[in-house]
Motif scaffolding. Structure first.
Motif, PDB file in Angstrom:
ATOM      1  N   VAL A  83     -46.103  44.359 -50.357  1.00 50.74           N
ATOM      2  CA  VAL A  83     -46.197  45.040 -51.544  1.00 50.74           C
ATOM      3  C   VAL A  83     -46.932  46.126 -51.214  1.00 50.74           C
ATOM      4  O   VAL A  83     -46.712  47.259 -51.396  1.00 50.74           O
ATOM      5  CB  VAL A  83     -47.243  44.027 -52.505  1.00 50.74           C
ATOM      6  N   ILE A  84     -48.290  45.981 -50.191  1.00 50.31           N
ATOM      7  CA  ILE A  84     -48.985  47.226 -49.752  1.00 50.31           C
ATOM      8  C   ILE A  84     -48.206  48.065 -49.032  1.00 50.31           C
ATOM      9  O   ILE A  84     -48.386  49.312 -49.136  1.00 50.31           O
ATOM     10  CB  ILE A  84     -50.178  46.736 -49.062  1.00 50.31           C
ATOM     11  N   SER A  85     -47.382  47.893 -48.272  1.00 53.79           N
ATOM     12  CA  SER A  85     -46.548  48.743 -47.324  1.00 53.79           C
ATOM     13  C   SER A  85     -45.792  49.601 -48.407  1.00 53.79           C
ATOM     14  O   SER A  85     -45.518  50.865 -48.076  1.00 53.79           O
ATOM     15  CB  SER A  85     -45.617  48.108 -46.564  1.00 53.79           C
ATOM     16  N   LYS A  86     -45.146  49.073 -49.370  1.00 53.96           N
ATOM     17  CA  LYS A  86     -44.190  49.742 -50.200  1.00 53.96           C
ATOM     18  C   LYS A  86     -45.215  50.671 -50.917  1.00 53.96           C
ATOM     19  O   LYS A  86     -45.011  51.772 -51.213  1.00 53.96           O
ATOM     20  CB  LYS A  86     -43.585  48.732 -51.337  1.00 53.96           C
ATOM     21  N   LEU A  87     -46.454  50.335 -51.468  1.00 54.05           N
ATOM     22  CA  LEU A  87     -47.444  51.107 -52.106  1.00 54.05           C
ATOM     23  C   LEU A  87     -47.872  52.220 -51.248  1.00 54.05           C
ATOM     24  O   LEU A  87     -47.727  53.542 -51.846  1.00 54.05           O
ATOM     25  CB  LEU A  87     -48.534  50.194 -52.550  1.00 54.05           C
ATOM     26  N   VAL A  88     -48.242  51.988 -49.996  1.00 57.54           N
ATOM     27  CA  VAL A  88     -48.698  53.154 -49.275  1.00 57.54           C
ATOM     28  C   VAL A  88     -47.512  54.043 -49.053  1.00 57.54           C
ATOM     29  O   VAL A  88     -47.935  55.084 -48.999  1.00 57.54           O
ATOM     30  CB  VAL A  88     -49.002  52.585 -47.980  1.00 57.54           C
ATOM     31  N   ARG A  89     -46.037  53.655 -49.043  1.00 62.50           N
ATOM     32  CA  ARG A  89     -44.907  54.733 -48.705  1.00 62.50           C
ATOM     33  C   ARG A  89     -45.141  55.562 -49.786  1.00 62.50           C
ATOM     34  O   ARG A  89     -44.843  56.870 -49.793  1.00 62.50           O
ATOM     35  CB  ARG A  89     -43.878  53.931 -48.421  1.00 62.50           C
ATOM     36  N   TRP A  90     -45.473  55.120 -50.992  1.00 65.79           N
ATOM     37  CA  TRP A  90     -45.137  55.867 -52.152  1.00 65.79           C
ATOM     38  C   TRP A  90     -46.484  56.922 -52.501  1.00 65.79           C
ATOM     39  O   TRP A  90     -46.177  57.974 -52.886  1.00 65.79           O
ATOM     40  CB  TRP A  90     -45.108  55.007 -53.548  1.00 65.79           C
ATOM     41  N   LEU A  91     -47.527  56.370 -52.141  1.00 70.80           N
ATOM     42  CA  LEU A  91     -48.728  57.082 -52.203  1.00 70.80           C
ATOM     43  C   LEU A  91     -48.309  58.371 -50.951  1.00 70.80           C
ATOM     44  O   LEU A  91     -48.900  59.339 -51.208  1.00 70.80           O
ATOM     45  CB  LEU A  91     -49.968  56.401 -51.738  1.00 70.80           C
ATOM     46  N   PHE A  92     -47.937  58.098 -49.834  1.00 67.91           N
ATOM     47  CA  PHE A  92     -47.816  59.070 -49.127  1.00 67.91           C
ATOM     48  C   PHE A  92     -46.707  60.129 -49.562  1.00 67.91           C
ATOM     49  O   PHE A  92     -46.881  61.239 -49.499  1.00 67.91           O
ATOM     50  CB  PHE A  92     -47.211  58.221 -47.834  1.00 67.91           C
ATOM     51  N   ILE A 100     -46.401  61.061 -52.778  1.00 68.38           N
ATOM     52  CA  ILE A 100     -46.995  61.592 -53.526  1.00 68.38           C
ATOM     53  C   ILE A 100     -47.983  62.747 -53.153  1.00 68.38           C
ATOM     54  O   ILE A 100     -47.742  64.068 -53.400  1.00 68.38           O
ATOM     55  CB  ILE A 100     -47.896  60.923 -54.714  1.00 68.38           C
ATOM     56  N   VAL A 101     -48.608  62.237 -52.104  1.00 68.63           N
ATOM     57  CA  VAL A 101     -49.768  63.063 -51.302  1.00 68.63           C
ATOM     58  C   VAL A 101     -49.059  64.276 -50.481  1.00 68.63           C
ATOM     59  O   VAL A 101     -49.387  65.411 -50.368  1.00 68.63           O
ATOM     60  CB  VAL A 101     -50.595  62.410 -50.434  1.00 68.63           C
ATOM     61  N   ALA A 102     -47.916  63.779 -49.868  1.00 66.58           N
ATOM     62  CA  ALA A 102     -47.063  64.752 -49.355  1.00 66.58           C
ATOM     63  C   ALA A 102     -46.412  65.840 -49.979  1.00 66.58           C
ATOM     64  O   ALA A 102     -46.391  67.046 -49.767  1.00 66.58           O
ATOM     65  CB  ALA A 102     -45.863  64.066 -48.424  1.00 66.58           C
ATOM     66  N   SER A 103     -46.004  65.540 -51.246  1.00 65.66           N
ATOM     67  CA  SER A 103     -45.542  66.558 -52.110  1.00 65.66           C
ATOM     68  C   SER A 103     -46.519  67.456 -52.501  1.00 65.66           C
ATOM     69  O   SER A 103     -46.185  68.495 -52.794  1.00 65.66           O
ATOM     70  CB  SER A 103     -44.953  65.559 -53.329  1.00 65.66           C
ATOM     71  N   LEU A 104     -47.793  66.969 -53.027  1.00 64.42           N
ATOM     72  CA  LEU A 104     -48.736  67.787 -53.375  1.00 64.42           C
ATOM     73  C   LEU A 104     -49.201  68.894 -52.063  1.00 64.42           C
ATOM     74  O   LEU A 104     -49.667  70.118 -52.312  1.00 64.42           O
ATOM     75  CB  LEU A 104     -50.072  66.970 -53.653  1.00 64.42           C
ATOM     76  N   ALA A 105     -49.185  68.138 -50.844  1.00 61.14           N
ATOM     77  CA  ALA A 105     -49.598  69.141 -49.629  1.00 61.14           C
ATOM     78  C   ALA A 105     -48.431  70.029 -49.517  1.00 61.14           C
ATOM     79  O   ALA A 105     -48.860  71.202 -49.148  1.00 61.14           O
ATOM     80  CB  ALA A 105     -49.696  68.156 -48.553  1.00 61.14           C
ATOM     81  N   THR A 106     -47.120  69.613 -49.723  1.00 58.27           N
ATOM     82  CA  THR A 106     -46.107  70.723 -49.499  1.00 58.27           C
ATOM     83  C   THR A 106     -46.229  71.763 -50.390  1.00 58.27           C
ATOM     84  O   THR A 106     -46.176  73.178 -50.218  1.00 58.27           O
ATOM     85  CB  THR A 106     -44.803  70.118 -49.748  1.00 58.27           C
ATOM     86  N   ASN A 166     -57.432  50.310 -57.570  1.00 59.81           N
ATOM     87  CA  ASN A 166     -58.431  51.439 -57.104  1.00 59.81           C
ATOM     88  C   ASN A 166     -57.518  52.284 -56.296  1.00 59.81           C
ATOM     89  O   ASN A 166     -57.870  53.562 -56.539  1.00 59.81           O
ATOM     90  CB  ASN A 166     -59.362  50.690 -56.467  1.00 59.81           C
ATOM     91  N   LYS A 167     -56.874  51.874 -55.235  1.00 59.45           N
ATOM     92  CA  LYS A 167     -56.659  52.712 -54.209  1.00 59.45           C
ATOM     93  C   LYS A 167     -55.351  53.685 -54.969  1.00 59.45           C
ATOM     94  O   LYS A 167     -55.515  54.745 -54.950  1.00 59.45           O
ATOM     95  CB  LYS A 167     -55.279  51.791 -53.340  1.00 59.45           C
ATOM     96  N   ILE A 168     -54.459  53.259 -55.968  1.00 61.47           N
ATOM     97  CA  ILE A 168     -53.469  54.105 -56.627  1.00 61.47           C
ATOM     98  C   ILE A 168     -54.098  55.266 -57.362  1.00 61.47           C
ATOM     99  O   ILE A 168     -54.008  56.396 -57.251  1.00 61.47           O
ATOM    100  CB  ILE A 168     -52.620  53.300 -57.552  1.00 61.47           C
ATOM    101  N   SER A 169     -55.335  54.735 -58.092  1.00 62.58           N
ATOM    102  CA  SER A 169     -56.040  55.762 -59.023  1.00 62.58           C
ATOM    103  C   SER A 169     -56.576  56.742 -58.250  1.00 62.58           C
ATOM    104  O   SER A 169     -56.732  57.947 -58.641  1.00 62.58           O
ATOM    105  CB  SER A 169     -56.642  54.649 -60.235  1.00 62.58           C
TER     106      SER A 169
END
Length: 828
Positions: free
Chosen positions: A241-250, A252-258, A635-638
């Motif tokens: 569950v957390i591996s999948k969550l972290v991938r999606w967070l990356f 989102i963040v990578a899209s914003l960084a780009t 907490n991590k997602i928000s």
């Protein structure tokens, strides 16, 4: 029964371990003479102490990684690499303040993680010391059960089916069938006869006998090959569950960084100068504090469970206990007291009660510590029949086997050899050659006793080679535990129905079940018949049944498989070697306090006390840990959405980075303490089984994260237009830093509760961590670190109040409304 074989006296100063020759028989007297031990009395405590000083404990010293190397390992990994890249780029850009801050944070994070892991390892080591193989040993003329690590060469031990051989020992009496696959890799069982050596780590499958320990610890064959054994580490559901969550967070963040990079290039901003902050954006998606938080949570949970008599042997067990939605339990020792007592003796024909008890006691073994055997021996002793047992010499003993359902012995009395047996009435009657009408009469009497909840055995005696004669019937009763009914009700209220499985006759099972609230007990034959049919009839039977009677150990595996096929997460209790497949198959295999070593090895949880109380604690603790992890996920997602979106959007709106890399890392570090403290928080376990289908909570987290982005950007706009931040980039950095700090503190206070934040009080540790984080973070601006100047107290107070109202009033209301609509069962 005691043997009468005489051996030389003991001389502990001369005792030497024998060479463990795997298949070379040695005479019993020679073995005992060389080890200086008396077969009738065993070693004395003084002899044991002397030999332990010479040979040490019966254990293999575990080779541990050097602490310094483990500490260096904290600088290797995704989170550490991100921080180390920032250090490198800060050095290249000559941003020495950022370099120093990040270096200190990296070091402190490594130290904290190392300390917490050491503490958790201490907890695990303590639990492992409690979860150890036991051995039946004869010392000072008394049979006793001791931890196998306390065995020394010369100890007289007894092995029974289901035992793991605790040390290399030479068989003195009996014939054993052992499984040596753990040592040799061969699945075929081996027969061991008198004089042969049994290797430590072998499993007794059939037969029983006494032996003398010849080698212990690292000198055994098992000890010499221990370094080849690797412990399995099953993947947890939460890891996926957390591996999948972290991938999606990356993503989102990578899209914003780009997006930020593209806009920066259009505006002519040097790309090289943006790298440290872009790395910080990516770091916000890395679960830096998760390993420590999860380790602390598991360590605290394990300690709490250990205090309540539950030893967790597999990490996944606590997680699976949170999702377990059906529990199959053994009757004996779990629902009942496991204290069998003889309630009646019914002699047949011309036999007397004393004859029945005498023969039943002869067909028993005190060394086995079997409840039925002990009941017969205790009653014989109570009626002074026990004294006559010393006048009888044992010849052979055949222990209880699930296939023949009886125990049998051949003894010599007054120069004559006689055969005695006790066991299931039908089995003994057939062995005595009774015809069907006579058997039906006996079965009718058995049924009559069964309606009272009594278990009935038959006892027979006869010549060694002839047909025995049935002497009488003996009724035994194992009363239900006083707390069984209330605990079964409590588990049912938690959404975990209990199904009783017992080998007793249907009438006995129904009587016991009625007393504890399990009314619909069916014969296991009904399940087998339904299994042969098509459709869902099998599942219907399982859903409606409160338990099954006349269950053989291998039937438990069938029950578990059917429940899992119906979509259940299954818990199973067991104690025997034949229970091992079912314990291994169940998501939560629970070995009861009286379980064999094989059952404990197959289980993921071991109970140290009888009854269901400990299972109730396991369910509650598992759901508590689940809530801690779920809080972290929300907490991590928000927080990731807040930090990454806030920095990116603010940059696009103002044309400058509103917070420095070092300030963002300070913020992450300060909030890590609160994240770790979540593992100690006081939470209310759910009243229903949990599930990792948390799409509703993810949606709530995303909405809350976006709400905070809007709220924080509004506050920046106010500061930009009213407080002159447009012309003071350093003040803007401090302003944004405090916004993210206070929003992080108050949002953590809100997210910990699924209902209104005031519904339950947080733990003292969490309160201290949040207050300390807020105070420490504020002080960092007051001391005016480079890039973080102090702000007027009015502005700081305004940010504090704005964040408190936004998180604890507006966002808390949004959270409650959304959870009620998307996850209604969580606020029951």
């Amino acid at each position: 029964m005691k043997t009468t074989l005489k051996t030389p006296g003991s001389n502990p100063s001369q005792a030497k371990p024998l060479a463990a020759k795997e298949s070379t028989p040695t005479s019993v007297p020679d073995s005992l003479t060389e080890l200086h031990v008396n077969l009738n009395t065993g070693l004395t405590q003084l002899e044991v102490s002397i030999r332990r000083k010479e040979h040490g404990y019966n254990e293999v010293t575990e080779q541990k990684e050097h602490p310094f190397l483990k500490f260096l390992g904290k600088f290797w990994g995704l989170s550490a690499w991100m921080l180390e890249l920032i250090i490198v780029f800060s050095a290249l850009l000559r941003h020495y303040t950022d370099l120093m801050v990040v270096s200190v944070l990296l070091l402190i994070n490594a130290i904290l993680s190392f300390i917490q892991e050491r503490r958790a390892a201490g907890v695990v080591a303590t639990l492992r010391r409690r979860l150890q193989v036991n051995a039946r040993v004869l010392r000072d003329s008394n049979w006793q059960v001791i931890p196998s690590r306390e065995l020394v060469p010369g100890d007289i031990v007894r092995a029974r089916p289901g035992d793991i051989i605790p040390a290399d020992f030479r068989l003195l009496t009996g014939t054993l069938t052992v499984d040596q696959s753990a040592l040799t890799g061969e699945s075929k069982n081996a027969e061991k006869t008198t004089g042969e050596v049994l290797s430590s780590g072998s499993i007794v499958r059939r037969g029983e006998g006494n032996g003398v320990v010849v080698l212990t610890g690292s000198k055994t064959l098992f000890g010499r090959t221990t370094q080849l054994v690797q412990m399995a580490s099953p993947k947890l559901h939460i890891e996926a569950v957390i591996s999948k969550l972290v991938r999606w967070l990356f993503v989102i963040v990578a899209s914003l960084a780009t997006l930020v990079i593209i806009v920066s290039l259009i505006r002519g901003t040097p790309l090289f100068g943006m790298i440290p902050l872009l790395l910080v954006l990516l770091t916000s998606a890395v679960p830096m504090a998760l390993p420590v938080m999860f380790t602390v949570s598991m360590a605290i949970g394990s300690k709490q469970l250990a205090k309540r008599g539950v030893l967790v042997t597999r990490l996944s067990a606590t997680e699976d206990a949170a999702t377990m939605n059906v529990l199959c339990v053994d009757k004996t020792g779990t629902i009942t007291m496991n204290q069998l007592a003889i309630t009646g003796v019914i002699p047949l024909d011309s036999a007397a009660e004393a004859d029945v008890l005498f023969a039943g006691a002869l067909a028993s073994q005190e060394a086995n510590q079997d409840p039925i055997d002990l009941a017969f021996l205790a009653e014989a002793k109570k009626r002074h029949i026990f004294d006559n047992l010393a006048k009888v010499s044992p010849v052979s003993f055949f222990p209880f086997d699930a296939k023949n359902r009886r125990t049998e012995a051949v003894v010599e009395q007054n120069g004559n050899r006689i055969r005695v047996m006790k066991g299931a009435v039908q089995t003994i009657a057939e062995a005595c050659g009774l015809l069907l009408p006579a058997i039906e009469v006996l079965e009718a009497r058995v049924s009559e006793f069964a309606f009272k909840g009594y278990r009935t055995l038959a006892v027979a005696r006869g010549p060694e080679t002839g047909t025995p004669r049935i002497l009488g019937l003996v009724t035994l009763y194992d009363p239900p535990r006083q707390d069984a009914k209330s605990l079964i009700t409590a588990l049912h209220d938690l959404g975990v129905p209990v199904k009783m499985l017992t080998g007793d006759a249907l009438a006995v099972a129904k009587e016991i079940g009625q007393g504890v609230g399990l009314s619909n007990i069916l014969p296991v034959a009904a399940l087998k018949a339904a299994s042969a049919q098509t459709g869902n009839k099998t599942f219907d039977i399982l859903a409606n049944a409160d338990g099954f009677a006349e269950v053989f150990p291998e039937d438990k595996y069938l029950v578990v498989k059917h429940l899992q096929a119906a979509g259940h997460v299954v818990g199973m209790t067991g104690d025997g070697v034949n229970d091992a497949p079912a314990l291994r198959q169940a998501e939560v295999g629970i070995a009861v306090s009286s379980a064999t070593d094989v059952a404990k090895g197959a289980a993921s949880v071991v109970l140290t006390e009888p009854g269901l109380t400990n299972i109730l604690a396991l369910v509650e603790q598992g759901r508590t840990i689940y809530q801690h992890v779920l809080t972290w996920i929300i907490n991590k997602i928000s927080q990731t959405i807040l930090k990454a979106s806030f920095v990116a959007i603010a940059f696009l709106a103002t044309g400058q980075f509103v917070i420095t890399a070092s300030a963002m890392l300070l913020l992450v570090f300060v909030m890590d303490f609160a994240t770790i403290a979540l593992a100690t928080d006081r939470v209310r376990p759910s009243k229903k089984p949990e599930t990792w289908a948390i799409g509703g909570f993810v949606a709530v987290s995303v909405v809350l994260g976006l709400a905070m982005v809007v709220e924080t950007l509004m506050l920046v706009w106010i500061g930009w237009s009213r407080f002159g931040l447009a012309t003071d980039s350093n003040a803007l950095c401090s302003f944004c830093y405090l916004i993210l700090l206070y929003f992080g503190v108050f949002s953590s206070l809100s997210r910990r509760e699924r209902r209104w934040f005031w519904s339950t009080a947080p733990s003292k540790t969490l309160i201290v961590a949040l207050v300390a984080g807020a105070v420490a973070g504020t002080i960092l601006t007051l001391v005016e670190l480079p890039g973080l100047p102090s702000l007027p107290w009015e502005q700081m107070l305004a940010i504090f109040a704005y964040a408190m109202v936004s998180c604890l009033v507006v966002n808390d209301a949004v959270k409650v409304i959304m959870i009620k609509r998307l996850v209604p069962t969580s606020v029951a």
